[in-house]
Design a protein around this motif. Sequence first.
Motif, PDB file in Angstrom:
ATOM      1  N   TYR A 294      -1.221   4.252   5.674  1.00 44.48           N
ATOM      2  CA  TYR A 294      -2.500   3.576   5.449  1.00 44.48           C
ATOM      3  C   TYR A 294      -2.811   2.572   6.548  1.00 44.48           C
ATOM      4  O   TYR A 294      -3.991   2.303   6.830  1.00 44.48           O
ATOM      5  CB  TYR A 294      -2.493   2.894   4.079  1.00 44.48           C
ATOM      6  CG  TYR A 294      -2.566   3.882   2.939  1.00 44.48           C
ATOM      7  CD1 TYR A 294      -3.663   4.711   2.782  1.00 44.48           C
ATOM      8  CD2 TYR A 294      -1.517   4.004   2.024  1.00 44.48           C
ATOM      9  CE1 TYR A 294      -3.733   5.640   1.749  1.00 44.48           C
ATOM     10  CE2 TYR A 294      -1.570   4.923   0.989  1.00 44.48           C
ATOM     11  CZ  TYR A 294      -2.678   5.741   0.859  1.00 44.48           C
ATOM     12  OH  TYR A 294      -2.729   6.655  -0.161  1.00 44.48           O
TER      13      TYR A 294
ATOM     14  N   GLU B 191      -6.428  -0.559   1.128  1.00 42.63           N
ATOM     15  CA  GLU B 191      -5.479   0.551   0.966  1.00 42.63           C
ATOM     16  C   GLU B 191      -4.079   0.154   1.463  1.00 42.63           C
ATOM     17  O   GLU B 191      -3.068   0.433   0.807  1.00 42.63           O
ATOM     18  CB  GLU B 191      -5.962   1.784   1.731  1.00 42.63           C
ATOM     19  CG  GLU B 191      -7.219   2.424   1.174  1.00 42.63           C
ATOM     20  CD  GLU B 191      -8.499   1.801   1.714  1.00 42.63           C
ATOM     21  OE1 GLU B 191      -9.590   2.339   1.421  1.00 42.63           O
ATOM     22  OE2 GLU B 191      -8.417   0.770   2.423  1.00 42.63           O
ATOM     23  N   TYR B 192      -4.053  -0.502   2.628  1.00 44.04           N
ATOM     24  CA  TYR B 192      -2.775  -0.945   3.195  1.00 44.04           C
ATOM     25  C   TYR B 192      -2.120  -1.976   2.280  1.00 44.04           C
ATOM     26  O   TYR B 192      -0.924  -1.888   1.973  1.00 44.04           O
ATOM     27  CB  TYR B 192      -3.030  -1.541   4.570  1.00 44.04           C
ATOM     28  CG  TYR B 192      -1.815  -2.090   5.269  1.00 44.04           C
ATOM     29  CD1 TYR B 192      -0.981  -1.274   6.044  1.00 44.04           C
ATOM     30  CD2 TYR B 192      -1.496  -3.444   5.198  1.00 44.04           C
ATOM     31  CE1 TYR B 192       0.121  -1.782   6.697  1.00 44.04           C
ATOM     32  CE2 TYR B 192      -0.395  -3.969   5.848  1.00 44.04           C
ATOM     33  CZ  TYR B 192       0.406  -3.134   6.600  1.00 44.04           C
ATOM     34  OH  TYR B 192       1.506  -3.658   7.248  1.00 44.04           O
TER      35      TYR B 192
ATOM     36  N   TYR C 186      -6.429   2.883   8.064  1.00 45.60           N
ATOM     37  CA  TYR C 186      -7.424   1.874   7.698  1.00 45.60           C
ATOM     38  C   TYR C 186      -7.180   0.488   8.283  1.00 45.60           C
ATOM     39  O   TYR C 186      -8.065  -0.366   8.216  1.00 45.60           O
ATOM     40  CB  TYR C 186      -7.479   1.738   6.167  1.00 45.60           C
ATOM     41  CG  TYR C 186      -7.734   3.045   5.449  1.00 45.60           C
ATOM     42  CD1 TYR C 186      -8.967   3.691   5.546  1.00 45.60           C
ATOM     43  CD2 TYR C 186      -6.740   3.647   4.686  1.00 45.60           C
ATOM     44  CE1 TYR C 186      -9.200   4.888   4.898  1.00 45.60           C
ATOM     45  CE2 TYR C 186      -6.960   4.850   4.018  1.00 45.60           C
ATOM     46  CZ  TYR C 186      -8.194   5.463   4.131  1.00 45.60           C
ATOM     47  OH  TYR C 186      -8.419   6.656   3.480  1.00 45.60           O
TER      48      TYR C 186
ATOM     49  N   GLU D  76       0.593  11.319   0.350  1.00 43.21           N
ATOM     50  CA  GLU D  76       0.375  10.211  -0.568  1.00 43.21           C
ATOM     51  C   GLU D  76       1.408  10.281  -1.699  1.00 43.21           C
ATOM     52  O   GLU D  76       1.633  11.327  -2.293  1.00 43.21           O
ATOM     53  CB  GLU D  76      -1.042  10.276  -1.139  1.00 43.21           C
ATOM     54  CG  GLU D  76      -1.401   9.079  -1.998  1.00 43.21           C
ATOM     55  CD  GLU D  76      -2.853   9.101  -2.445  1.00 43.21           C
ATOM     56  OE1 GLU D  76      -3.223   8.259  -3.271  1.00 43.21           O
ATOM     57  OE2 GLU D  76      -3.602   9.968  -1.953  1.00 43.21           O
TER      58      GLU D  76
END
Length: 582
Positions: free
Chosen positions: A205, A215-216, A209, A172
């Motif tokens: 992400y 998140e994306y 997801y 991240e």
Amino acid sequence: MKKHKIILVVTILIILLAGFGVQTYITGIWSSWVDYRSPLSGFVVAGDDWSSSAIGNRVIIILIDGARPDVVDEYSSKGVYQFIRQNGVLFSNAYAVTPTYSVPARAAISTGLPHELSGVSSNWYDAGTLEIPSIFSLAHNRGLYVAAIGDGSIETLFGDYLDVYIEIEEKEGHMYDSINAAIELLDSNNPPNLLWIGLADVDHYGHLYGAKSSEYKSAVEEAGTLIEDFIQFLMDKNIFDDTLLVVVSDHGHLDRGGHGGEEEVVKRIYLGLVGGGVKQNLEIVESVYQMSIAPTILAYLGLSPNLIAYSPPLHKAFMDEYQEIFSRYSSRLIEIYLDALYYLMQEYDIDPILYQDKLDQVLEYKNLISNSILNKDFVQALNYSSHAYSNLEDIYGEIRNSIITRTSAIRYSLISVIGVISVLLLYISYKLLLGRQLIIPFTSAVIISAVFWTMFIGLFGYSTSMSAINVLEDYITAVMFSTLLAVIIGAVVASIWLRKILMYVDKWFIIVSVYLITILIAMIILSIPTMIMIFQYGYKVIFPFPNWTIGYLYYTSVLSIMFMMLFNWIIAVILVVFLYKK
């Protein structure tokens, strides 16, 4: 009874061993894909005496891994996405080529070639630095300073041509670290002329997801903000006006995550250009492919166009005073592409006379391009170039079809033999073993096939697309458990049915009969995608590439057949348990 028991045990062992043999076959299929090499590997681009003015001194490619353009559009009024719309050129219909994986996409962007010509067909490429000409090799050979940041695939593909590679741990905040490393490198006394910057968070992400997740979307938005800050640094450093910034994604993502297939959302990519010499506030809606990026970069830097470019440069993105450069580049690229096609025809023993009319048209367009350049009519020269490229693509398509058709007789014969054997075995089963009761193992086999695909697609969520193969271990596990559940359910159905309608004195006879015929018919049904693949393309990945959806179903079906062979004893055990004490 004893004879039938021996037959059952021996058959189980034979099929089990055959399953391990199929495993070797599967390994061969996999190796033919991941170890695939370019049919142009022996082609040498002649000459390197090109002389051309450069449009600018620097090209920076920022790859937003996995960014879907429709999601980017949600943030078109923010960050770099707004900046490119107002101050650069947006290609609103840009595409990747299949299979839409990350490593092949980087090869296509850097070499100007689709995957079947670049030799990079999968994310599992590990053959070292590509020998096919690329932006990195041509820049390095001309003495330019070449660097890459935060993209291990670029180091794998082009490591020998990088003066500097800065590794960024994929965690991240990867894109934040990559941009900061790029700023530090460009702020040095010797900034690179060609710089590749990889931003991995969006793809990360997307896999976790999906492309519809918050998140994306947040990662897409953050990437836009970071790149806008990076552009501000270039302006403050007074190097923006002689820099071409290419902001591009390598593929998209499914709503649920994943890529690799032919779905529109994974084939469409984001592509924007901004910087010195680039037009402003322009959206180009015609379809373009990621292979056009490499020749565009070479033209911008004034490097030799000794590239086997499958697609022409993106000349419409640049101001009128630079169209002469692109005219001359396009002319040379057409020569090289034509030479490469002649090389393919020679390698595969194809007579050029088959395509003589179109080859003559290309040569005619080549003369028209040269005359237009002499007359300084560069718009017309580029128009002729477009027609020439269209003809070259048609010739390439016909060469592919010719190679596929050439081996069709062998493939058709093989499928015919398999079909005859299958029908013969079914007929013998009908006449000698169960007569009209063949319906029982046949139904059981159909159930096994139906349950397998239902479980694989419904329970495990895998589509019938290459986008399913992202984490290889998970994919194989899903095939294995889908096959196991299918075998159990099919065997139980057959056993219950037999208990109700059959009154055999020698129950071992019926156990052996149903077991053998169920296995046989289930394998025939599951092998339908295999037979389609072999019928159309052959049993492994070679040039030309197969249709990837068919190839994926083929590989999945062979995996399922292997697991069914390895689990074949389960059918026998269930039949024995249900029937022996009746």
